[in-house]
Design an enzyme around this catalytic site. Structure first.
Site, PDB file in Angstrom:
ATOM      1  N   ARG A 182       3.737  -5.602   3.662  1.00  0.00           N
ATOM      2  CA  ARG A 182       3.341  -4.668   2.600  1.00  0.00           C
ATOM      3  C   ARG A 182       4.243  -3.430   2.575  1.00  0.00           C
ATOM      4  NH1 ARG A 182      -2.176  -4.660   0.202  1.00  0.00           N
ATOM      5  NH2 ARG A 182      -2.406  -6.883  -0.122  1.00  0.00           N
TER       6      ARG A 182
ATOM      7  N   ASP B  38      -0.273   2.695  -0.326  1.00  0.00           N
ATOM      8  CA  ASP B  38       1.079   2.832  -0.878  1.00  0.00           C
ATOM      9  C   ASP B  38       1.354   4.316  -1.164  1.00  0.00           C
ATOM     10  OD1 ASP B  38       0.388   3.635  -3.659  1.00  0.00           O
ATOM     11  OD2 ASP B  38      -0.366   1.596  -3.883  1.00  0.00           O
TER      12      ASP B  38
ATOM     13  N   HIS C 274      -7.457   6.134   3.542  1.00  0.00           N
ATOM     14  CA  HIS C 274      -7.248   4.972   4.413  1.00  0.00           C
ATOM     15  C   HIS C 274      -5.865   4.966   5.070  1.00  0.00           C
ATOM     16  CE1 HIS C 274     -10.546   2.633   1.994  1.00  0.00           C
ATOM     17  NE2 HIS C 274     -11.026   3.610   2.735  1.00  0.00           N
TER      18      HIS C 274
ATOM     19  N   SER D  33     -13.025  -1.332  -6.914  1.00  0.00           N
ATOM     20  CA  SER D  33     -14.161  -2.226  -7.132  1.00  0.00           C
ATOM     21  C   SER D  33     -15.481  -1.605  -6.692  1.00  0.00           C
ATOM     22  CB  SER D  33     -13.940  -3.536  -6.362  1.00  0.00           C
ATOM     23  OG  SER D  33     -13.830  -3.260  -4.974  1.00  0.00           O
TER      24      SER D  33
ATOM     25  N   ASN E 233     -11.706   1.446 -15.266  1.00  0.00           N
ATOM     26  CA  ASN E 233     -11.428   0.244 -14.462  1.00  0.00           C
ATOM     27  C   ASN E 233     -11.232  -0.948 -15.399  1.00  0.00           C
ATOM     28  OD1 ASN E 233     -11.250  -0.451 -11.580  1.00  0.00           O
ATOM     29  ND2 ASN E 233     -12.851  -1.943 -12.035  1.00  0.00           N
TER      30      ASN E 233
ATOM     31  N   ALA F 182      -5.334   0.356 -16.289  1.00  0.00           N
ATOM     32  CA  ALA F 182      -5.144   1.770 -15.932  1.00  0.00           C
ATOM     33  C   ALA F 182      -3.939   2.381 -16.641  1.00  0.00           C
ATOM     34  CB  ALA F 182      -4.968   1.886 -14.415  1.00  0.00           C
TER      35      ALA F 182
HETATM   36  N1  APR Z   1      -6.221  -1.342 -14.221  1.00  0.00           N
HETATM   37  C1  APR Z   1      -7.418  -0.891 -13.790  1.00  0.00           C
HETATM   38  N2  APR Z   1      -8.157  -1.512 -12.862  1.00  0.00           N
HETATM   39  C2  APR Z   1      -7.664  -2.657 -12.339  1.00  0.00           C
HETATM   40  C3  APR Z   1      -6.429  -3.200 -12.742  1.00  0.00           C
HETATM   41  C4  APR Z   1      -5.698  -2.502 -13.732  1.00  0.00           C
HETATM   42  N3  APR Z   1      -4.517  -2.932 -14.182  1.00  0.00           N
HETATM   43  N4  APR Z   1      -6.231  -4.358 -12.052  1.00  0.00           N
HETATM   44  C5  APR Z   1      -7.293  -4.525 -11.259  1.00  0.00           C
HETATM   45  N5  APR Z   1      -8.173  -3.505 -11.427  1.00  0.00           N
HETATM   46  C6  APR Z   1      -9.469  -3.284 -10.770  1.00  0.00           C
HETATM   47  C7  APR Z   1     -10.197  -4.555 -10.389  1.00  0.00           C
HETATM   48  O1  APR Z   1     -10.970  -5.007 -11.496  1.00  0.00           O
HETATM   49  C8  APR Z   1     -11.046  -4.108  -9.214  1.00  0.00           C
HETATM   50  O2  APR Z   1     -12.299  -3.603  -9.673  1.00  0.00           O
HETATM   51  O3  APR Z   1      -9.205  -2.629  -9.540  1.00  0.00           O
HETATM   52  C9  APR Z   1     -10.228  -2.955  -8.617  1.00  0.00           C
HETATM   53  C10 APR Z   1      -9.574  -3.283  -7.293  1.00  0.00           C
HETATM   54  O4  APR Z   1     -10.581  -3.507  -6.347  1.00  0.00           O
HETATM   55  P1  APR Z   1     -10.251  -3.891  -4.836  1.00  0.00           P
HETATM   56  O5  APR Z   1      -9.224  -4.978  -4.795  1.00  0.00           O
HETATM   57  O6  APR Z   1     -11.544  -4.125  -4.148  1.00  0.00           O
HETATM   58  O7  APR Z   1      -9.523  -2.576  -4.253  1.00  0.00           O
HETATM   59  P2  APR Z   1     -10.163  -1.218  -3.731  1.00  0.00           P
HETATM   60  O8  APR Z   1     -11.416  -0.895  -4.453  1.00  0.00           O
HETATM   61  O9  APR Z   1      -9.076  -0.227  -3.737  1.00  0.00           O
HETATM   62  O10 APR Z   1     -10.506  -1.603  -2.231  1.00  0.00           O
HETATM   63  C11 APR Z   1     -11.029  -0.618  -1.383  1.00  0.00           C
HETATM   64  O11 APR Z   1     -10.949  -2.054   0.527  1.00  0.00           O
HETATM   65  O12 APR Z   1      -9.848  -3.712   1.732  1.00  0.00           O
HETATM   66  C12 APR Z   1     -10.136  -2.362   1.645  1.00  0.00           C
HETATM   67  O13 APR Z   1      -8.949  -0.606   2.625  1.00  0.00           O
HETATM   68  C13 APR Z   1      -8.902  -1.515   1.549  1.00  0.00           C
HETATM   69  O14 APR Z   1      -8.532   0.514   0.300  1.00  0.00           O
HETATM   70  C14 APR Z   1      -9.063  -0.797   0.229  1.00  0.00           C
HETATM   71  C15 APR Z   1     -10.548  -0.801   0.027  1.00  0.00           C
END
Ligand code: APR
Length: 228
Positions: free
Chosen positions: A55, A90, A105, A173, A197, A215
């Site tokens: 990553r 990132d 994180h 999410s 979202n 986004a």
């Molecule tokens: N624009 C807006 N939202 C988006 C897009 C986009 N282009 N693409 C995806 N998403 C949304 C998805 O629908 C989802 O609800 O972004 C969200 C990403 O969710 P996760 O993959 O669960 O990521 P996140 O919420 O950041 O995870 C939280 O979990 O694994 C741990 O430490 C890790 O920081 C991370 C934490």
């Protein structure tokens, strides 16, 4: 107006950084939750290093998108009245121009020495066991917060949430605490709350307003509205 913005993997998705829970949420057959724990690191350090080394290396090939740039534009206007709190490891907020950023994180481009506790900017791999620049021990680990560990800078975040007029959650999410609880905390302290979202998150119903879409479109449009 005081604003706190929480971001998650969704804000970096259009830059080419994979989210955690979209698609199958797997990495070489492993669930992310199985790799991102202190227990996994104790059991299989080379596997965990490989996950983060991949990553970190991939960051060189990605760039901020219009959502990151829009938040930097908002900070130009609001200064200390905007705090970006990201769950992302990132560095796309910083490369997009944001300065007031909390990495709850931790960060891929940082290493933490388990020997002396020091943190260092780090751009190379950690899997081959480099020596700590301070104490010389080969105990460097990714400077990321794993499941079961305490997120960084919670005091600063809670203070900002307590003062906020507006809390905005972008691209997360809502599956992981403590960030998933920020909307309830901010609302309880009097903030208006907005979700931006791709799809409704787990906690979508907790927000005063929710807008759904990419986004790169929603964030610049929201910033334009706010600055008008
Ligand atoms: N624009 C807006 N939202 C988006 C897009 C986009 N282009 N693409 C995806 N998403 C949304 C998805 O629908 C989802 O609800 O972004 C969200 C990403 O969710 P996760 O993959 O669960 O990521 P996140 O919420 O950041 O995870 C939280 O979990 O694994 C741990 O430490 C890790 O920081 C991370 C934490």
């Amino acid at each position: 107006m005081k604003v706190v913005v929480l971001t998650g993997a969704g804000i970096s998705a259009e830059s080419g950084v994979p989210t955690f829970r979209d698609a199958d949420g797997l990495w070489h057959g492993h669930r992310v939750e199985e790799v991102a724990t202190p227990e996994a690191f104790a059991r299989q350090p080379s596997l965990v290093h490989r996950f983060y080394d991949e990553r970190r290396a991939a960051l060189a090939a990605v760039a901020p998108n219009p959502a990151h740039a829009a938040l930097a534009r908002l900070e130009d206007r609001l200064g200390d009245d905007l705090l970006v709190v990201t769950q992302n490891i990132d560095d796309l907020h910083e490369r997009g121009g944001s300065r007031r950023v909390v990495h709850l994180h931790g960060q891929l481009r940082s290493a933490l020495c388990r020997g002396c506790g020091e943190r260092f900017p780090w751009h190379d791999a950690l899997g081959d066991g480099p020596a700590c620049p301070r104490c010389g021990r080969r105990e460097l680990r990714p400077d990321v917060v794993w499941f079961g560990e305490i997120p960084y800078d919670m005091d600063r975040v809670l203070a900002a949430l307590g003062r906020a007029d507006l809390f905005v959650s972008i691209g997360t999410s809502g599956a992981v605490q403590p960030a998933a609880g920020f909307v309830g905390y901010a609302a309880g302290q009097g903030a208006r709350t907005l979700e931006l979202n791709l799809v409704p998150s787990h906690g979508s119903h907790l927000f005063d307003e929710a807008r759904h879409g990419p986004a790169s479109e929603l964030v610049p449009a929201w910033v334009d509205d706010l600055l008008r």
